[in-house]
Write a protein that holds these residues in place. Structure first.
Motif, PDB file in Angstrom:
ATOM      1  N   SER A   1       0.841  -1.187   0.000  1.00  0.00           N
ATOM      2  CA  SER A   1       0.000   0.000   0.000  1.00  0.00           C
ATOM      3  C   SER A   1       0.882   1.244   0.000  1.00  0.00           C
ATOM      4  O   SER A   1       1.986   1.228   0.547  1.00  0.00           O
TER       5      SER A   1
ATOM      6  N   SER B   1      -3.171  -1.159  -2.247  1.00  0.00           N
ATOM      7  CA  SER B   1      -4.068  -0.001  -2.211  1.00  0.00           C
ATOM      8  C   SER B   1      -3.323   1.329  -2.345  1.00  0.00           C
ATOM      9  O   SER B   1      -2.156   1.449  -1.982  1.00  0.00           O
ATOM     10  N   LEU B   2      -4.037   2.313  -2.895  1.00  0.00           N
ATOM     11  CA  LEU B   2      -3.589   3.708  -3.010  1.00  0.00           C
ATOM     12  C   LEU B   2      -2.385   3.907  -3.931  1.00  0.00           C
ATOM     13  O   LEU B   2      -1.671   4.885  -3.823  1.00  0.00           O
TER      14      LEU B   2
ATOM     15  N   TYR C   1      -6.677 -12.014   2.193  1.00  0.00           N
ATOM     16  CA  TYR C   1      -6.848 -10.559   2.231  1.00  0.00           C
ATOM     17  C   TYR C   1      -6.402  -9.981   0.897  1.00  0.00           C
ATOM     18  O   TYR C   1      -5.268 -10.208   0.466  1.00  0.00           O
TER      19      TYR C   1
ATOM     20  N   ASN D   1      -6.533  -6.208  -1.107  1.00  0.00           N
ATOM     21  CA  ASN D   1      -6.935  -4.813  -1.077  1.00  0.00           C
ATOM     22  C   ASN D   1      -6.397  -4.075  -2.298  1.00  0.00           C
ATOM     23  O   ASN D   1      -5.198  -3.881  -2.452  1.00  0.00           O
TER      24      ASN D   1
ATOM     25  N   THR E   1      -8.105  -1.146  -3.235  1.00  0.00           N
ATOM     26  CA  THR E   1      -8.799   0.137  -3.140  1.00  0.00           C
ATOM     27  C   THR E   1      -7.884   1.305  -3.507  1.00  0.00           C
ATOM     28  O   THR E   1      -6.745   1.373  -3.064  1.00  0.00           O
TER      29      THR E   1
ATOM     30  N   TYR F   1     -11.262 -10.869   3.376  1.00  0.00           N
ATOM     31  CA  TYR F   1     -11.358  -9.416   3.246  1.00  0.00           C
ATOM     32  C   TYR F   1     -11.130  -9.045   1.797  1.00  0.00           C
ATOM     33  O   TYR F   1     -10.105  -9.405   1.230  1.00  0.00           O
TER      34      TYR F   1
ATOM     35  N   SER G   1     -11.332  -5.579  -0.690  1.00  0.00           N
ATOM     36  CA  SER G   1     -11.522  -4.148  -0.878  1.00  0.00           C
ATOM     37  C   SER G   1     -11.136  -3.832  -2.310  1.00  0.00           C
ATOM     38  O   SER G   1     -10.001  -4.084  -2.714  1.00  0.00           O
TER      39      SER G   1
ATOM     40  N   TYR H   1     -15.680  -9.437   4.998  1.00  0.00           N
ATOM     41  CA  TYR H   1     -15.644  -7.984   4.815  1.00  0.00           C
ATOM     42  C   TYR H   1     -15.588  -7.686   3.331  1.00  0.00           C
ATOM     43  O   TYR H   1     -14.717  -8.179   2.627  1.00  0.00           O
TER      44      TYR H   1
HETATM   45  C1  NAG Z   1      -7.836  -1.163   2.084  1.00  0.00           C
HETATM   46  O1  NAG Z   1      -6.991  -0.059   1.896  1.00  0.00           O
HETATM   47  C2  NAG Z   1      -7.570   1.186   2.190  1.00  0.00           C
HETATM   48  C3  NAG Z   1      -6.556   2.238   1.838  1.00  0.00           C
HETATM   49  O2  NAG Z   1      -5.265   1.900   2.272  1.00  0.00           O
HETATM   50  C4  NAG Z   1      -7.961   1.195   3.663  1.00  0.00           C
HETATM   51  O3  NAG Z   1      -8.561   2.423   3.989  1.00  0.00           O
HETATM   52  C5  NAG Z   1      -8.941   0.038   3.918  1.00  0.00           C
HETATM   53  O4  NAG Z   1      -9.257  -0.022   5.286  1.00  0.00           O
HETATM   54  C6  NAG Z   1      -8.327  -1.267   3.498  1.00  0.00           C
HETATM   55  N1  NAG Z   1      -9.322  -2.331   3.586  1.00  0.00           N
HETATM   56  C7  NAG Z   1      -9.219  -3.354   4.445  1.00  0.00           C
HETATM   57  C8  NAG Z   1     -10.258  -4.405   4.365  1.00  0.00           C
HETATM   58  O5  NAG Z   1      -8.315  -3.447   5.246  1.00  0.00           O
END
Ligand code: NAG
Ligand code: NAG
Ligand code: NAG
Ligand code: NAG
Length: 223
Positions: A87, A122-123, A143, A145, A147, A167, A169, A189
């Protein structure tokens, strides 16, 4: 009376010795684990495809033990890479965030990490490329992610093969039908706030089929 007391002391000493021995064997087992050569090569190929302009992955180099590299987590006993925490460390959308985004190409060499259970991208900024179909082949993934990682296009149905996932995202351009999601029976989640679901008319039915789901984030836009 005296006999009883000394008996108690012996028992105490024995259990102390047992705990001391047990701890020692755990410690002495730890430092020998180093990463597996094939997995180190896979990470290096993956890095080659990435645009890492701030050089966040500078530790990913040479003959070093890849278990010590930034963002890489290994199993303490087997040495397999089990986690990738990639991330963007900045989430404020400021200058540091912009500088630290990873982008580029996601090399399928990553599939060599057969024991991966945690993947966070993520990001970052993958510039609108679709989420790679092959991410659906990480059987052990718990997991995932993606996002804010700027993936675009259709969310691939192959993600329905991630049967261990707990999880998820996601952002992506859109999802047409969500039938694939109903196969994620371990999912607890789900965050699909970045995904346009207006073509996914089955979303309510699918979400109702997920037996372990306890947290759900969606945007439902009417058009
Ligand atoms: C996924 O990443 C985003 C941004 O870093 C974060 O806000 C979010 O909580 C993460 N999702 C999980 C399921 O951890
Ligand atoms: C790499 O990323 C930086 C910053 O995000 C960007 O300015 C640059 O154009 C990118 N280079 C390539 C080859 O994509
Ligand atoms: C490895 O061991 C350390 C401490 O001994 C522990 O904190 C860590 O969670 C373990 N990591 C894994 C992946 O098992
Ligand atoms: C993964 O899912 C797709 C479509 O949902 C399917 O066609 C494919 O055979 C699956 N792949 C594996 C390796 O199971």
């Amino acid at each position: 009376m005296i006999m009883e007391k000394s008996f108690e002391v012996v028992v105490f000493l024995l259990s102390f010795l047992f705990i001391a021995t047990f701890n020692f064997s755990l410690c002495s087992g730890d430092p020998k684990v180093v990463c597996i050569e094939r997995e180190r090569q896979a990470l290096l190929s993956f890095k080659k495809g990435l645009n890492d302009s701030s050089n966040r992955l500078s530790s990913w180099a040479g003959d070093e033990d890849c278990c010590t590299w930034t963002g890489v987590g290994c199993n303490n006993i087997t040495g397999h890479v089990v986690e990738l925490h990639l991330s963007n460390p900045y989430s404020d959308y400021g200058a540091s965030y912009e500088r630290s985004k990873l982008g580029g190409h996601i090399n399928p060499s990553l599939l060599e990490l057969k024991h991966l259970n945690y993947l966070d991208l993520s990001l970052n900024d993958f510039g609108g490329i679709p989420i790679p179909d092959f991410l659906g082949s990480f059987r052990g993934l718990r997991y995932l992610n993606l996002t804010g990682a700027q993936f675009g296009g259709r969310v691939p149905h192959q993600l329905g093969n991630l049967s261990s996932l707990r999880y998820l995202s996601l952002t992506g351009d859109y999802a047409d039908d969500l039938g694939w999601l109903s196969r994620l029976s371990s999912l607890e989640y789900l965050d699909m706030r970045g995904v346009d679901l207006h073509k996914a008319i089955d979303w309510l039915q699918v979400v109702n089929m997920l037996p372990s789901l306890s947290e759900l984030h969606l945007y439902l836009l009417s058009t």
